[in-house]
Write a protein that holds these residues in place. Structure first.
Motif, mmCIF file in Angstrom:
data_model
loop_
_atom_site.group_PDB
_atom_site.id
_atom_site.type_symbol
_atom_site.label_atom_id
_atom_site.label_comp_id
_atom_site.label_asym_id
_atom_site.label_seq_id
_atom_site.Cartn_x
_atom_site.Cartn_y
_atom_site.Cartn_z
ATOM 1 N N LYS A 278 12.713 4.907 -9.867
ATOM 2 C CA LYS A 278 13.464 4.610 -11.078
ATOM 3 C C LYS A 278 13.297 3.162 -11.518
ATOM 4 N N GLY A 279 12.708 2.335 -10.665
ATOM 5 C CA GLY A 279 12.496 0.934 -11.009
ATOM 6 C C GLY A 279 13.689 0.042 -10.730
ATOM 7 N N THR A 280 14.659 0.524 -9.960
ATOM 8 C CA THR A 280 15.852 -0.295 -9.669
ATOM 9 C C THR A 280 15.694 -1.081 -8.371
ATOM 10 N N THR A 281 14.548 -0.953 -7.730
ATOM 11 C CA THR A 281 14.279 -1.642 -6.475
ATOM 12 C C THR A 281 12.822 -2.086 -6.464
ATOM 13 N N TYR A 282 12.530 -3.139 -5.783
ATOM 14 C CA TYR A 282 11.181 -3.646 -5.550
ATOM 15 C C TYR A 282 10.488 -4.260 -6.753
ATOM 16 N N ALA A 283 11.111 -4.342 -7.889
ATOM 17 C CA ALA A 283 10.563 -4.925 -9.131
ATOM 18 C C ALA A 283 9.091 -4.763 -9.344
ATOM 19 N N THR B 92 15.981 5.294 -1.063
ATOM 20 C CA THR B 92 15.029 4.185 -1.191
ATOM 21 C C THR B 92 13.872 4.593 -2.103
ATOM 22 N N ILE B 93 13.349 5.797 -1.890
ATOM 23 C CA ILE B 93 12.250 6.296 -2.711
ATOM 24 C C ILE B 93 12.708 6.480 -4.151
ATOM 25 N N ASN B 94 13.871 7.107 -4.335
ATOM 26 C CA ASN B 94 14.370 7.360 -5.691
ATOM 27 C C ASN B 94 14.622 6.068 -6.455
ATOM 28 N N LYS B 95 15.192 5.064 -5.780
ATOM 29 C CA LYS B 95 15.427 3.772 -6.439
ATOM 30 C C LYS B 95 14.114 3.128 -6.842
ATOM 31 N N PHE B 96 13.131 3.198 -5.949
ATOM 32 C CA PHE B 96 11.822 2.632 -6.269
ATOM 33 C C PHE B 96 11.211 3.334 -7.484
ATOM 34 N N PHE C 65 0.832 -1.201 0.000
ATOM 35 C CA PHE C 65 0.000 0.000 0.000
ATOM 36 C C PHE C 65 0.868 1.253 0.000
ATOM 37 N N ASP C 66 1.949 1.242 0.805
ATOM 38 C CA ASP C 66 2.862 2.384 0.842
ATOM 39 C C ASP C 66 3.437 2.662 -0.535
ATOM 40 N N LEU C 67 3.818 1.614 -1.246
ATOM 41 C CA LEU C 67 4.431 1.794 -2.559
ATOM 42 C C LEU C 67 3.434 2.367 -3.561
ATOM 43 N N ILE C 68 2.185 1.965 -3.458
ATOM 44 C CA ILE C 68 1.141 2.553 -4.302
ATOM 45 C C ILE C 68 1.016 4.040 -3.981
#
Length: 157
Positions: free
Chosen positions: A152-157, A146-150, A118-121
């Motif tokens: 950019k799509g480099t984290t959390y797939a 952490t937010i920037n990587k998410f 939910f947080d990621l959404i």
């Protein structure tokens, strides 16, 4: 007025001038928190019960603090169960008590992950609304990288 047990009393119940305890059981929002409707000059205002009780018994919140339910029960608004905490402290408490689970990728927890699905959404929605990565990170109590990587799509797939 707020009681130590977490009940809210109106001093002008339904505009009648009578005192009345407001029912909160039927007013639980989708996040599980109880709310009450309070009126001023015939204008309705919705308040979270736990925040009203915390302000009544623990004073005004420090800047950008949240209310934490010590027992993780969002319906237990007893003043002894409430405390002011930072967003980060609130998130850590939720993980420590099992209320939230970190994201798992390929069977492994991401080392920097403190965020639920939910947080990621919500991160994506905040970003689409124009919030910066730094502002989003502060709001969720995580590191800006952490937010920037998410995003950019480099984290959390």
């Amino acid at each position: 007025e707020a009681s130590s047990l977490g009940r809210i009393r109106s001093l002008n119940f339904n505009g009648t001038g009578c005192v009345g305890i407001l029912k909160t059981d039927s007013r639980v929002i989708n996040t599980g928190y109880e709310t009450v409707n309070l009126y001023r000059d015939k204008e309705r205002h919705v308040f979270l019960v736990h925040r009203l009780v915390a302000m009544a018994f623990h004073g005004q919140p420090p800047h950008e603090h949240n209310v934490n339910h010590k027992d993780s029960n969002r319906r237990n608004n007893n003043y002894e169960n409430l405390e002011w905490v930072t967003q980060s402290e609130n998130c850590k408490h939720a993980y420590r008590t099992g209320r939230r689970q970190p994201i798992v990728m390929n069977g492994c927890k991401h080392p920097a992950s403190k965020m639920s699905e939910f947080d990621l959404i919500m991160v994506r929605k905040w970003h689409e609304a124009g919030f910066t990565g730094a502002a989003i990170a502060r709001g969720f109590g995580v590191n800006r990288s952490t937010i920037n990587k998410f995003l950019k799509g480099t984290t959390y797939a």
